[in-house]
Write a protein that holds these residues in place. Structure first.
Motif, short mmCIF file in Angstrom:
data_model
loop_
_atom_site.label_atom_id
_atom_site.label_comp_id
_atom_site.label_asym_id
_atom_site.label_seq_id
_atom_site.Cartn_x
_atom_site.Cartn_y
_atom_site.Cartn_z
N ASP A 15 0.83 -1.21 0.00
CA ASP A 15 0.00 0.00 0.00
C ASP A 15 0.87 1.25 0.00
OD1 ASP A 15 -2.33 -1.43 -0.04
OD2 ASP A 15 -2.79 -1.16 2.10
N TYR A 16 1.95 1.23 0.78
CA TYR A 16 2.84 2.37 0.84
C TYR A 16 3.48 2.62 -0.52
CZ TYR A 16 6.91 5.21 1.99
OH TYR A 16 7.86 6.19 2.01
N LEU A 17 3.96 1.52 -1.14
CA LEU A 17 4.60 1.66 -2.45
C LEU A 17 3.61 2.19 -3.47
CD1 LEU A 17 7.07 1.21 -4.26
CD2 LEU A 17 6.29 -1.14 -4.58
N LYS A 18 2.39 1.68 -3.46
CA LYS A 18 1.35 2.14 -4.38
C LYS A 18 1.09 3.65 -4.18
CE LYS A 18 -3.10 1.36 -3.79
NZ LYS A 18 -4.36 0.62 -3.63
N HIS A 19 1.02 4.06 -2.91
CA HIS A 19 0.78 5.47 -2.61
C HIS A 19 1.93 6.34 -3.14
CE1 HIS A 19 -0.70 8.96 -0.48
NE2 HIS A 19 0.50 9.12 0.07
N VAL A 20 3.16 5.90 -2.96
CA VAL A 20 4.33 6.66 -3.44
C VAL A 20 4.31 6.77 -4.96
CG1 VAL A 20 6.86 6.64 -3.62
CG2 VAL A 20 5.77 6.15 -1.43
N VAL A 21 4.02 5.67 -5.64
CA VAL A 21 3.98 5.68 -7.11
C VAL A 21 2.87 6.62 -7.61
CG1 VAL A 21 3.48 4.27 -9.16
CG2 VAL A 21 5.03 3.41 -7.40
N LEU A 22 1.71 6.54 -6.98
CA LEU A 22 0.62 7.43 -7.41
C LEU A 22 0.99 8.90 -7.20
CD1 LEU A 22 -2.54 5.48 -6.15
CD2 LEU A 22 -1.79 5.81 -8.50
N LYS A 23 1.62 9.21 -6.06
CA LYS A 23 2.05 10.60 -5.81
C LYS A 23 3.10 11.03 -6.83
CE LYS A 23 -0.34 12.24 -2.51
NZ LYS A 23 -1.17 13.40 -2.74
N TYR A 24 4.00 10.11 -7.17
CA TYR A 24 5.05 10.42 -8.16
C TYR A 24 4.40 10.77 -9.51
CZ TYR A 24 9.01 9.82 -11.30
OH TYR A 24 9.97 10.02 -12.25
N ILE A 25 3.44 9.91 -9.91
CA ILE A 25 2.75 10.16 -11.18
C ILE A 25 2.01 11.49 -11.12
CG2 ILE A 25 0.87 9.36 -12.67
CD1 ILE A 25 1.74 6.48 -11.94
N GLU A 26 1.34 11.75 -10.01
CA GLU A 26 0.59 13.00 -9.85
C GLU A 26 1.53 14.21 -9.92
OE1 GLU A 26 -1.64 15.28 -6.20
OE2 GLU A 26 -1.88 13.11 -6.31
N TYR A 27 2.67 14.14 -9.25
CA TYR A 27 3.62 15.25 -9.25
C TYR A 27 4.24 15.43 -10.65
CZ TYR A 27 3.47 15.32 -4.12
OH TYR A 27 3.07 15.42 -2.81
N CYS A 28 4.50 14.32 -11.34
CA CYS A 28 5.07 14.41 -12.69
C CYS A 28 4.08 15.05 -13.65
CB CYS A 28 5.47 13.05 -13.21
SG CYS A 28 7.00 12.43 -12.47
N GLN A 29 2.82 14.70 -13.52
CA GLN A 29 1.80 15.25 -14.42
C GLN A 29 1.59 16.75 -14.20
OE1 GLN A 29 -1.64 12.81 -13.70
NE2 GLN A 29 -1.02 11.26 -15.20
N THR A 30 1.75 17.18 -12.95
CA THR A 30 1.55 18.60 -12.67
C THR A 30 2.86 19.37 -12.80
OG1 THR A 30 1.91 18.29 -10.30
CG2 THR A 30 -0.37 18.19 -11.10
N GLY A 31 3.98 18.68 -13.01
CA GLY A 31 5.26 19.34 -13.15
C GLY A 31 5.84 19.78 -11.82
N ASP A 32 5.36 19.22 -10.75
CA ASP A 32 5.83 19.57 -9.40
C ASP A 32 7.21 18.94 -9.17
OD1 ASP A 32 6.15 20.09 -6.69
OD2 ASP A 32 4.02 19.74 -6.24
N LEU A 33 8.12 19.70 -8.60
CA LEU A 33 9.47 19.20 -8.34
C LEU A 33 9.52 18.21 -7.17
CD1 LEU A 33 11.53 22.48 -8.88
CD2 LEU A 33 11.25 20.55 -10.43
N LYS A 34 8.45 18.09 -6.43
CA LYS A 34 8.42 17.11 -5.34
C LYS A 34 8.60 15.68 -5.85
CE LYS A 34 5.21 19.69 -2.41
NZ LYS A 34 3.88 19.68 -1.84
N SER A 35 8.31 15.47 -7.13
CA SER A 35 8.44 14.13 -7.68
C SER A 35 9.88 13.64 -7.60
CB SER A 35 7.95 14.09 -9.14
OG SER A 35 8.78 14.90 -9.95
N GLN A 36 10.83 14.57 -7.69
CA GLN A 36 12.25 14.18 -7.64
C GLN A 36 12.63 13.68 -6.24
OE1 GLN A 36 14.39 17.61 -8.99
NE2 GLN A 36 13.72 17.35 -11.12
N SER A 37 11.95 14.18 -5.22
CA SER A 37 12.27 13.74 -3.85
C SER A 37 11.73 12.35 -3.57
CB SER A 37 11.70 14.74 -2.84
OG SER A 37 10.29 14.68 -2.87
N LEU A 38 10.81 11.86 -4.38
CA LEU A 38 10.26 10.53 -4.19
C LEU A 38 11.12 9.43 -4.80
CD1 LEU A 38 6.47 11.21 -4.88
CD2 LEU A 38 7.60 10.93 -2.67
N VAL A 39 12.00 9.79 -5.70
CA VAL A 39 12.85 8.79 -6.38
C VAL A 39 14.29 9.03 -5.94
CG1 VAL A 39 13.63 7.92 -8.61
CG2 VAL A 39 11.32 8.78 -8.36
N PRO A 40 14.97 7.97 -5.50
CA PRO A 40 16.36 8.14 -5.05
C PRO A 40 17.31 8.42 -6.21
CG PRO A 40 15.66 5.85 -4.75
CD PRO A 40 14.50 6.62 -5.28
#
Length: 105
Positions: A80-105
């Motif tokens: 569930d945690y991994l799914k939540h992180v992936v969904l947030k990553y996709i959401e941040y990437c779609q909106t162009g938010d730089l937070k997506s970079q903090s989710l990926v090492p």
């Protein structure tokens, strides 16, 4: 008179012989019963050993079931945690938010 005494002695010897035979029969029966008691005690000891082994196995198996249930629960949480992180990553990437970079090492 001596003949009467001998007859009494003979009859008393028969009496003693009869009592001795009865006692021998009782002794034989007692030995048989003691042998049966020993066999039953041996059987009981074996059954108790098997029962104790079963209790030990039951305890080990219950502990293993708890471990497996616990790890299954943790893997579900991790999924569930991994799914939540992936969904947030996709959401941040779609909106162009730089937070997506903090989710990926």
């Amino acid at each position: 008179q001596r003949a009467t005494e001998l007859e009494q002695e003979l009859s008393s010897n028969d009496f003693i012989t009869r009592l001795a035979e009865q006692q021998a029969g009782r002794d034989a029966e007692m030995r048989n019963q003691q042998r049966q008691v020993q066999q039953l005690n041996n059987t009981l000891a074996e059954i108790q050993r098997l029962l104790n082994m079963s209790y030990s196995q039951e305890k080990v198996l219950k502990e293993r079931i708890r471990e497996l249930e616990g790890s299954q629960g943790r893997s579900h949480v991790a999924g569930d945690y991994l799914k939540h992180v992936v969904l947030k990553y996709i959401e941040y990437c779609q909106t162009g938010d730089l937070k997506s970079q903090s989710l990926v090492p």
